[in-house]
Design a protein around this motif. Structure first.
Motif, PDB file in Angstrom:
ATOM      1  N   GLN A  73       0.956  -1.273   0.034  1.00 50.63           N
ATOM      2  CA  GLN A  73      -0.069   0.034  -0.120  1.00 50.63           C
ATOM      3  C   GLN A  73       0.943   1.341   0.006  1.00 50.63           C
ATOM      4  N   ILE A  74       1.875   1.213   0.611  1.00 50.28           N
ATOM      5  CA  ILE A  74       2.900   2.376   0.983  1.00 50.28           C
ATOM      6  C   ILE A  74       3.274   2.499  -0.644  1.00 50.28           C
ATOM      7  N   LYS A  75       4.058   1.475  -1.252  1.00 47.48           N
ATOM      8  CA  LYS A  75       4.642   1.637  -2.506  1.00 47.48           C
ATOM      9  C   LYS A  75       3.732   2.305  -3.388  1.00 47.48           C
ATOM     10  N   TRP A  76       2.393   1.762  -3.647  1.00 46.18           N
ATOM     11  CA  TRP A  76       1.259   2.092  -4.670  1.00 46.18           C
ATOM     12  C   TRP A  76       1.105   3.789  -4.129  1.00 46.18           C
ATOM     13  N   GLY A  77       0.851   4.021  -2.910  1.00 44.82           N
ATOM     14  CA  GLY A  77       0.635   5.297  -2.355  1.00 44.82           C
ATOM     15  C   GLY A  77       1.592   6.597  -2.776  1.00 44.82           C
ATOM     16  N   LEU A  78       2.872   5.938  -2.664  1.00 47.76           N
ATOM     17  CA  LEU A  78       4.227   6.811  -2.933  1.00 47.76           C
ATOM     18  C   LEU A  78       4.418   7.000  -4.378  1.00 47.76           C
ATOM     19  N   ASP A  79       4.098   5.970  -5.191  1.00 55.66           N
ATOM     20  CA  ASP A  79       4.005   5.933  -6.606  1.00 55.66           C
ATOM     21  C   ASP A  79       2.953   6.903  -7.066  1.00 55.66           C
ATOM     22  N   TYR A  80       1.666   6.837  -6.451  1.00 57.22           N
ATOM     23  CA  TYR A  80       0.495   7.849  -6.685  1.00 57.22           C
ATOM     24  C   TYR A  80       0.999   9.225  -6.562  1.00 57.22           C
ATOM     25  N   MET A  81       1.484   9.638  -5.361  1.00 61.40           N
ATOM     26  CA  MET A  81       1.841  10.945  -4.935  1.00 61.40           C
ATOM     27  C   MET A  81       2.998  11.479  -6.056  1.00 61.40           C
ATOM     28  N   ASN A  82       3.973  10.577  -6.134  1.00 58.84           N
ATOM     29  CA  ASN A  82       5.063  11.198  -7.074  1.00 58.84           C
ATOM     30  C   ASN A  82       4.630  11.393  -8.628  1.00 58.84           C
ATOM     31  N   SER A  83       3.675  10.649  -8.930  1.00 55.10           N
ATOM     32  CA  SER A  83       3.148  10.718 -10.621  1.00 55.10           C
ATOM     33  C   SER A  83       2.267  11.654 -10.611  1.00 55.10           C
ATOM     34  N   ARG A  84       1.132  11.941  -9.590  1.00 55.87           N
ATOM     35  CA  ARG A  84       0.098  12.773  -9.779  1.00 55.87           C
ATOM     36  C   ARG A  84       0.605  14.256  -9.415  1.00 55.87           C
ATOM     37  N   TYR A  85       1.264  14.190  -8.153  1.00 53.35           N
ATOM     38  CA  TYR A  85       1.879  15.701  -7.671  1.00 53.35           C
ATOM     39  C   TYR A  85       3.161  16.037  -7.681  1.00 53.35           C
ATOM     40  N   GLY A  86       4.022  14.876  -7.914  1.00 54.58           N
ATOM     41  CA  GLY A  86       5.566  15.400  -7.968  1.00 54.58           C
ATOM     42  C   GLY A  86       6.337  14.910  -6.643  1.00 54.58           C
ATOM     43  N   SER A  87       5.722  14.600  -5.663  1.00 53.63           N
ATOM     44  CA  SER A  87       6.118  14.210  -4.601  1.00 53.63           C
ATOM     45  C   SER A  87       5.262  14.408  -3.282  1.00 53.63           C
ATOM     46  N   PRO A  88       5.278  13.415  -2.145  1.00 49.19           N
ATOM     47  CA  PRO A  88       4.505  13.657  -1.076  1.00 49.19           C
ATOM     48  C   PRO A  88       4.334  14.881  -0.457  1.00 49.19           C
ATOM     49  N   VAL A  89       5.524  15.838  -0.378  1.00 48.07           N
ATOM     50  CA  VAL A  89       5.550  17.173   0.281  1.00 48.07           C
ATOM     51  C   VAL A  89       4.374  17.906  -0.919  1.00 48.07           C
ATOM     52  N   LYS A  90       4.374  17.917  -2.123  1.00 54.99           N
ATOM     53  CA  LYS A  90       3.594  18.683  -3.014  1.00 54.99           C
ATOM     54  C   LYS A  90       2.096  17.895  -2.886  1.00 54.99           C
ATOM     55  N   ALA A  91       1.812  16.643  -2.557  1.00 56.91           N
ATOM     56  CA  ALA A  91       0.617  16.085  -2.289  1.00 56.91           C
ATOM     57  C   ALA A  91       0.194  16.584  -0.766  1.00 56.91           C
ATOM     58  N   TRP A  92       1.068  16.785  -0.100  1.00 62.14           N
ATOM     59  CA  TRP A  92       0.328  17.253   1.316  1.00 62.14           C
ATOM     60  C   TRP A  92       0.125  18.723   1.031  1.00 62.14           C
ATOM     61  N   SER A  93       0.792  19.502   0.503  1.00 63.97           N
ATOM     62  CA  SER A  93       0.304  20.671   0.190  1.00 63.97           C
ATOM     63  C   SER A  93      -1.015  20.972  -0.304  1.00 63.97           C
ATOM     64  N   PHE A  94      -1.356  19.980  -1.621  1.00 65.52           N
ATOM     65  CA  PHE A  94      -2.538  20.204  -2.176  1.00 65.52           C
ATOM     66  C   PHE A  94      -3.653  19.618  -0.996  1.00 65.52           C
ATOM     67  N   TRP A  95      -3.211  18.538  -0.326  1.00 69.15           N
ATOM     68  CA  TRP A  95      -4.236  18.037   0.751  1.00 69.15           C
ATOM     69  C   TRP A  95      -4.702  19.334   1.733  1.00 69.15           C
ATOM     70  N   GLN A  96      -3.669  20.253   1.926  1.00 67.86           N
ATOM     71  CA  GLN A  96      -4.134  21.317   2.905  1.00 67.86           C
ATOM     72  C   GLN A  96      -4.955  22.290   2.538  1.00 67.86           C
ATOM     73  N   ALA A  97      -4.936  22.243   1.178  1.00 68.41           N
ATOM     74  CA  ALA A  97      -5.662  23.270   0.237  1.00 68.41           C
ATOM     75  C   ALA A  97      -6.984  22.947   0.145  1.00 68.41           C
ATOM     76  N   ASN A  98      -7.166  21.682   0.172  1.00 68.88           N
ATOM     77  CA  ASN A  98      -8.568  20.875  -0.352  1.00 68.88           C
ATOM     78  C   ASN A  98      -9.166  19.940   0.624  1.00 68.88           C
ATOM     79  N   GLY A  99      -8.302  19.428   1.523  1.00 70.79           N
ATOM     80  CA  GLY A  99      -8.842  18.427   2.394  1.00 70.79           C
ATOM     81  C   GLY A  99      -8.873  16.956   1.693  1.00 70.79           C
ATOM     82  N   TRP A 100      -8.275  16.970   0.629  1.00 74.63           N
ATOM     83  CA  TRP A 100      -8.182  15.422  -0.067  1.00 74.63           C
ATOM     84  C   TRP A 100      -7.228  15.708  -0.888  1.00 74.63           C
ATOM     85  N   TYR A 101      -6.743  14.375  -1.218  1.00 77.18           N
ATOM     86  CA  TYR A 101      -5.413  14.519  -2.609  1.00 77.18           C
ATOM     87  C   TYR A 101      -5.821  13.393  -3.461  1.00 77.18           C
TER      88      TYR A 101
END
Length: 138
Positions: free
Chosen positions: A110-138
């Protein structure tokens, strides 16, 4: 207390309060607990796996914040309304099969898939977290 009495109450909050008062009067206790709470051992084990897979502290912290909000680090967490599943709340959960056939039970998969998802969709987990903070979801 009768079912018809509870049905007449307009607010579900009022119905719950009334039920709690009636239960307390009858000597019963109503408790609330997270439906999908992970055991501390499961959560810390999943976090340790993620930490090994994501050695960069900033990326791990961002990933951890998302997973904490999404599933509380419970690999079998299921969203009752959407059906999202696992640590990263994949929708549908079966998407995680692309990372391994043991996606339902293995936090590493699950971590591998989630990390791949965050990297491919947002560029990194840090960028995914920024999106999550702005929207309440990612």
């Amino acid at each position: 207390m009768t079912v018809s009495f509870i049905r007449r109450i307009a607010s579900p909050k009022k119905a719950l309060t009334t039920a709690a008062v009636a239960a307390a009067t009858a000597g019963l206790a109503l408790t609330a607990a997270p439906a999908q709470a992970a055991t501390p051992a499961t959560a810390s084990s999943a976090q340790a796996i993620a930490h090994k897979m994501i050695p960069d502290a900033a990326q791990f912290n961002a990933f951890s914040k998302i997973v904490s909000h999404e599933s509380g680090w419970n690999p079998s967490a299921t969203n009752a309304s959407s059906g999202a599943y696992g640590l990263v709340q994949a929708l549908p959960g079966s998407k995680m099969a692309s990372a391994g056939g043991d996606w339902k039970t293995n936090p590493a998969t699950q971590i591998k898939w989630g990390l791949d998802y965050m990297n491919s969709r947002y560029g990194s987990p840090v960028k995914a977290w920024s999106f999550w903070q702005a929207n309440g979801w990612y």
